[in-house]
Write a protein that holds these residues in place. Sequence first.
Motif, short mmCIF file in Angstrom:
data_model
loop_
_atom_site.label_atom_id
_atom_site.label_comp_id
_atom_site.label_asym_id
_atom_site.label_seq_id
_atom_site.Cartn_x
_atom_site.Cartn_y
_atom_site.Cartn_z
N ILE A 1 2.46 -3.07 -9.28
CA ILE A 1 2.33 -3.18 -7.82
C ILE A 1 0.97 -3.78 -7.46
O ILE A 1 0.88 -4.72 -6.65
CB ILE A 1 2.53 -1.81 -7.17
CG1 ILE A 1 3.96 -1.32 -7.37
CG2 ILE A 1 2.21 -1.87 -5.67
CD1 ILE A 1 4.18 0.14 -7.02
N HIS A 2 -0.10 -3.25 -8.06
CA HIS A 2 -1.44 -3.79 -7.78
C HIS A 2 -1.55 -5.24 -8.26
O HIS A 2 -2.17 -6.08 -7.58
CB HIS A 2 -2.51 -2.93 -8.44
CG HIS A 2 -2.81 -1.67 -7.69
ND1 HIS A 2 -3.56 -1.65 -6.53
CD2 HIS A 2 -2.45 -0.38 -7.92
CE1 HIS A 2 -3.66 -0.42 -6.08
NE2 HIS A 2 -3.00 0.37 -6.90
N HIS B 1 -7.83 -5.45 -6.58
CA HIS B 1 -6.51 -5.06 -7.10
C HIS B 1 -6.36 -5.48 -8.56
O HIS B 1 -5.74 -4.76 -9.36
CB HIS B 1 -5.41 -5.66 -6.22
CG HIS B 1 -5.37 -5.05 -4.86
ND1 HIS B 1 -4.88 -3.78 -4.62
CD2 HIS B 1 -5.79 -5.52 -3.66
CE1 HIS B 1 -4.98 -3.50 -3.33
NE2 HIS B 1 -5.52 -4.54 -2.72
N THR C 1 2.04 1.97 -3.52
CA THR C 1 1.03 2.49 -4.45
C THR C 1 0.85 3.99 -4.30
O THR C 1 0.35 4.65 -5.21
CB THR C 1 -0.34 1.81 -4.23
OG1 THR C 1 -0.85 2.16 -2.94
CG2 THR C 1 -0.25 0.32 -4.38
N LYS C 2 1.28 4.55 -3.18
CA LYS C 2 1.09 5.98 -2.92
C LYS C 2 2.32 6.82 -3.27
O LYS C 2 2.25 8.05 -3.21
CB LYS C 2 0.73 6.19 -1.44
CG LYS C 2 -0.58 5.51 -1.04
CD LYS C 2 -0.79 5.57 0.46
CE LYS C 2 -2.06 4.81 0.86
NZ LYS C 2 -2.24 4.77 2.33
N GLU D 1 0.82 -1.20 0.00
CA GLU D 1 0.00 0.00 0.00
C GLU D 1 0.86 1.26 0.00
O GLU D 1 0.55 2.26 -0.66
CB GLU D 1 -0.93 0.00 1.22
CG GLU D 1 -1.95 -1.13 1.22
CD GLU D 1 -3.02 -0.95 0.16
OE1 GLU D 1 -3.09 0.12 -0.48
OE2 GLU D 1 -3.80 -1.90 -0.06
N ARG E 1 2.60 1.46 -10.94
CA ARG E 1 1.51 1.10 -10.03
C ARG E 1 0.71 -0.09 -10.53
O ARG E 1 0.17 -0.86 -9.74
CB ARG E 1 0.58 2.31 -9.81
CG ARG E 1 1.14 3.33 -8.84
CD ARG E 1 0.05 4.21 -8.27
NE ARG E 1 0.61 5.16 -7.32
CZ ARG E 1 0.94 6.42 -7.62
NH1 ARG E 1 0.76 6.85 -8.85
NH2 ARG E 1 1.45 7.22 -6.71
N ARG F 1 -8.18 -2.90 -10.34
CA ARG F 1 -7.46 -1.63 -10.37
C ARG F 1 -6.48 -1.59 -11.53
O ARG F 1 -6.30 -0.54 -12.16
CB ARG F 1 -6.72 -1.44 -9.03
CG ARG F 1 -6.00 -0.10 -8.90
CD ARG F 1 -6.95 1.05 -8.96
NE ARG F 1 -6.28 2.32 -8.73
CZ ARG F 1 -6.58 3.45 -9.35
NH1 ARG F 1 -7.55 3.48 -10.25
NH2 ARG F 1 -5.94 4.56 -9.07
#
Length: 430
Positions: A327-328, A347, A315-316, A312, A324, A350
Motif C-alpha cells: 500500500i505504501h 512512503h 494503511t490503518k 491512508e 501495508r 516506510r
Amino acid sequence: MFWRLNWWLAGLSVCLVWLGGCGVLAAPTGGVVSCPAVDTVDTPPDTETFEHVRTKGFDALYNLDYRGAWAAFEQLTRIEPTHPAGYLYLANCMWAEKLYRTRRLQATTYAGETFFADTKEVFDKDFDRRLREAVDRTLQVADARLRDNPRDTVALYYKGTAHGLLAAYEATITRAFLAALSQSNKAVALHREVLKLDPGYADANLSIGLYNYVVGSLPLPVKVIAALGGVRGSKKRGLALVAKTADEGRTAQDAARLLLIALYKRKKRYADAMSYLETFTRQYPANYVARLELADTLVRLGRMEEGIARFEELTKEDAAGPYRDAIHYQLADVLFSVGRVAEAVPHFRRVLTLPNANADLMTLAQLRLGEAHDALGQRAEAVQAYRAVLKRPNVFDVHARAQAHMKKPYVATTATVPPTSPDEAEEPQP
C-alpha cells in the motif's frame, strides 16, 4: 525479443490478478485420476449443491478468504470428482496465494518494462512442483472426459484454462516468458475449439480476447512479421471479446471484469477502469487489494485528495496489515508519477522500515527512493540509495538500473493528463 517485451500482461495472469489472499493453503496430493464419462454440461448431476459451493468458493476467493475458498473448492472435487473445475480452482488458489506473498497481485506490477527484464528469477522449487502437480490433476480429469467424448466442451474449456493458469504462473512467478507464451498458445487453441463446438460458451472468449489484445499491441513492423506467420490480433477486437465474457460468461465474468480494469489502466483510460472498480469493490468489500487499485485510479484521474484518503484509510485497516508495504509502495509510486515526488519519499522510506516487509518490495522501494532523490536534485542521497540497492539481492533489473543511475542521475519524465475516451481507435493493421 519482441514477444517478451510485449507480453506485459504476464500470460493470462491479470485475468485473476486480485484473487490472492492471506490464508495458509494445504498442498494438493498427487496421483492419477481415473474418471468415467460424463456429459458436456458445465454442471454435474447434483447441480444445485455444486453451484452453491462454487459460488461460495468464488465469494471467499474474491473477498481474500483463502481458507474458505480452498475448503469450498476441495468440496467440489468430492461432490463431483469427474468434473475438472474444482481441481483447477485449487491450483488457482495456490498460485494466487503465492502472488499475494510476493506482492504481485496489483495490476501496476505489470505496467512497465521492469518486470519483464531479461533476468533470472529465484523461485520456490517445492512450490513449483506442487503447483504443477495440481494443474496436472486438472488436465488428467479433463483428458479422461475427452477420451470418452472428444467434443466435450467443458473438458476442452477447463483444459485450456489449465494451460492458461500455467502461462500466468510461468510469467508472474518463474518469469519464464517463452514458456508462458507456449502455454497461452495452447489455451487459445483449445478455447477456439470450444467456440467452434459451442459459440455460446462465452467464457472461452477471455483468453482469445487477451491474445488478440496483446498481438494488437505489438509495434507495426513486428506485427507485419507476425502476420507472415499467421499471427494476427487487434486491441479493439480483443477488448470486445473480453467485454463479451464480462457480460455473458458463465463462471469467468468477474475475471473478465478485472482484466478489463487492467487493460484500461494500461491504456490510461482510468474513467473506464473506475466504473468496473466501483462495482467490484461494492460486490467484494473485503478485497482490500482491489480497493488499493481503486485508490490508485482515483489519483490518476486527478481526484487526488480523495484517492490519497483512500490509501491512508487502507494503511490503518487491520485486515490489510500484511499488505501495508504494498500500500505504501503504490501510494509512493502514484505520487511520484503525478509529480508529487517529495510526498512520495516518506512512503518509500516506510516500506523500508515496516516490520516483515517483503524483501523484493524493499529492494524496489530502495531504488525508487534513489530515483526520487535524483528527481529532487538530492544527488548525494540518491547515490547512497543506489549503493544500498547493490548490496541487496537483485530483483528484476534493479541492479542494472542502480548502476546506470550511479553513472548518470535519473531524470523523471513529465506527468501528463491521461486520455479517458471510452472508444479506443483501431490500431493500424499489417
